[in-house]
Design a protein around this motif. Structure first.
Motif, PDB file in Angstrom:
ATOM      1  N   ALA A 174       0.797  -0.737   0.072  1.00 28.35           N
ATOM      2  CA  ALA A 174      -0.101  -0.250   0.271  1.00 28.35           C
ATOM      3  C   ALA A 174       0.796   1.126   0.384  1.00 28.35           C
ATOM      4  O   ALA A 174       0.169   2.419  -0.609  1.00 28.35           O
ATOM      5  N   ALA A 175       1.560   1.166   0.635  1.00 27.97           N
ATOM      6  CA  ALA A 175       2.668   3.075   1.001  1.00 27.97           C
ATOM      7  C   ALA A 175       3.613   2.622  -0.431  1.00 27.97           C
ATOM      8  O   ALA A 175       3.791   4.452  -0.736  1.00 27.97           O
ATOM      9  N   GLN A 177       2.806   1.844  -3.379  1.00 27.46           N
ATOM     10  CA  GLN A 177       1.447   2.736  -4.908  1.00 27.46           C
ATOM     11  C   GLN A 177       1.102   3.796  -3.981  1.00 27.46           C
ATOM     12  O   GLN A 177       1.333   4.168  -5.093  1.00 27.46           O
ATOM     13  N   LYS A 178       0.926   3.914  -2.655  1.00 27.46           N
ATOM     14  CA  LYS A 178       0.544   5.291  -2.252  1.00 27.46           C
ATOM     15  C   LYS A 178       2.043   6.424  -2.894  1.00 27.46           C
ATOM     16  O   LYS A 178       0.947   6.945  -3.859  1.00 27.46           O
ATOM     17  N   LEU A 179       3.420   6.424  -3.045  1.00 31.51           N
ATOM     18  CA  LEU A 179       4.115   6.557  -3.532  1.00 31.51           C
ATOM     19  C   LEU A 179       4.412   7.033  -4.987  1.00 31.51           C
ATOM     20  O   LEU A 179       5.370   7.958  -5.615  1.00 31.51           O
ATOM     21  N   PRO A 181       2.907   6.641  -8.613  1.00 28.37           N
ATOM     22  CA  PRO A 181       1.035   6.294  -8.848  1.00 28.37           C
ATOM     23  C   PRO A 181       1.053   5.281  -9.934  1.00 28.37           C
ATOM     24  O   PRO A 181       2.458   5.576 -10.847  1.00 28.37           O
ATOM     25  N   ARG A 187       6.116   2.561 -11.145  1.00 27.62           N
ATOM     26  CA  ARG A 187       4.838   1.565 -10.505  1.00 27.62           C
ATOM     27  C   ARG A 187       4.627   0.553 -11.505  1.00 27.62           C
ATOM     28  O   ARG A 187       3.744  -1.316 -11.600  1.00 27.62           O
ATOM     29  N   ALA A 274       9.977   4.048  -0.634  1.00 23.11           N
ATOM     30  CA  ALA A 274       8.552   3.871   0.052  1.00 23.11           C
ATOM     31  C   ALA A 274       8.664   3.290   0.888  1.00 23.11           C
ATOM     32  O   ALA A 274       7.593   2.736   2.147  1.00 23.11           O
TER      33      ALA A 274
END
Length: 333
Positions: A174-175, A177-179, A181, A187, A274
């Motif tokens: 999750a961390a 994917q948040k950093l 995009p 990604r 991340a």
């Protein structure tokens, strides 16, 4: 008996002499006295021929019956050449260190206790890997009767207890994917690794050429085993973000496929930013965990991940927070 190029075998006063003659140089093969049909003559010839064909011009022929000489014979053999390129690369690095330290040492002076002492001085996983590299080499020269006793026979190095590469956890994913995009190369690397389960050496080669009939398939470089991954909705979406006519899904700034090392470096820095401990291999484990929670059998996961044994799959999926992992990957988190 077939005639080999550059091999000169002559009988002088009842004794055979064997040399490799090329241009103005004639080099002893170090197996004088043996009949031309003896496999040791052919092995020594192959080593010298490989030196001329595949190595830099300044490469020096090792003194006969030394460790470096025996290593050349082994590395010119089919047994060495059939190993995966990545295995040869890692073992060659080990051999270079041994040659630098003990290359001129006579084979007759290498004893089991010497090798064991050297391995114990190294210790850990490195010692295990060094012994795995040395064993087939000494077994090969023993089979050729270049030595009477294999000094590695019976030697064992216990691999230290370790969990191996950490599996990427739900919070880490999750961390990341948040950093990073959708739309960033960081990604794309992450998503492809997570949904294909491919190791980095295979990931850099994947492209649309690997997709047919709703299956993404590729042969793992490490084991030669075929991996077959279903083109799930998520994976189809990821592929749609890659160039249509590119040689691979992942391209660097110059529009060329990454090297395995380059891709590993890119992901390491992205993961570090991340706060992610797991590396690309941790995503391969997460891939197995995901499919286990989806209800796939161990055999099915082994087919998708290209594992040689079911034990490998069971080890990957044994201890993980599967419920949270599946929710995250399914987009429910």
């Amino acid at each position: 008996m077939r005639k080999l190029p550059f091999l000169r075998s002559k009988l002088r006063r009842g004794r055979w002499f064997h040399t490799y003659r090329r241009g103005d140089k004639e080099i002893s093969l170090g197996v004088h006295g043996l009949h031309p049909t003896d496999p040791r003559v052919f092995a020594a010839y192959c080593a010298e021929h490989a030196r001329w064909e595949d190595k830099p011009p300044e490469t020096v022929t090792p003194k006969s019956n030394t460790f470096a000489w025996a290593l050349d014979i082994y590395q010119a053999s089919p047994a060495w050449k059939k190993l995966a390129p990545s295995t040869r690369k890692s073992r060659d690095a080990i051999f270079r260190r041994y040659v630098a330290a003990q290359g001129n040492r006579p084979l007759s002076q290498i004893r089991a206790e010497d090798i064991e002492a050297a391995l114990l001085a190294v210790g850990g996983h490195a010692a295990v890997n060094e012994l795995k590299a040395l064993k087939p080499m000494f077994a090969h020269v023993r089979k050729l009767r270049l030595i009477s006793v294999d000094p590695t026979r019976g030697l064992k190095m216990e691999r230290p207890t370790s969990e191996g590469f950490p599996t990427a956890g739900a919070e880490e994913i999750a961390a990341y994917q948040k950093l990073w995009p959708v739309g960033t190369i960081e990604r794309l690397v992450f998503d492809l690794a997570l949904y294909t389960g491919a190791a980095r050496v295979d990931l850099v080669k994947l492209g649309r050429k690997n997709i047919a009939d709703g299956i993404l398939s590729f042969r793992r470089q490490k084991t030669g085993v075929i991996s077959e991954v279903p083109m799930t909705r998520e994976l189809r979406s990821i592929v749609a973000r890659t160039p249509d006519i590119a040689p691979a899904f992942l391209l660097n700034g110059k529009g060329k496929p990454y090297t395995a090392e380059g891709l590993g470096n890119l992901f390491r820095e992205a993961a570090k930013a991340a706060g992610m401990v797991a590396r690309l291999h941790g995503l391969r484990k997460a891939f197995c965990v995901y499919w286990a929670e989806q209800g796939a059998t161990t055999h099915q996961i082994a087919a998708m991940a290209g594992h040689l044994t079911l034990a490998e799959v069971e080890r990957y999926t044994r201890a993980a927070d599967r419920r949270k992992m599946v929710k995250l990957l399914a987009g429910d988190a």
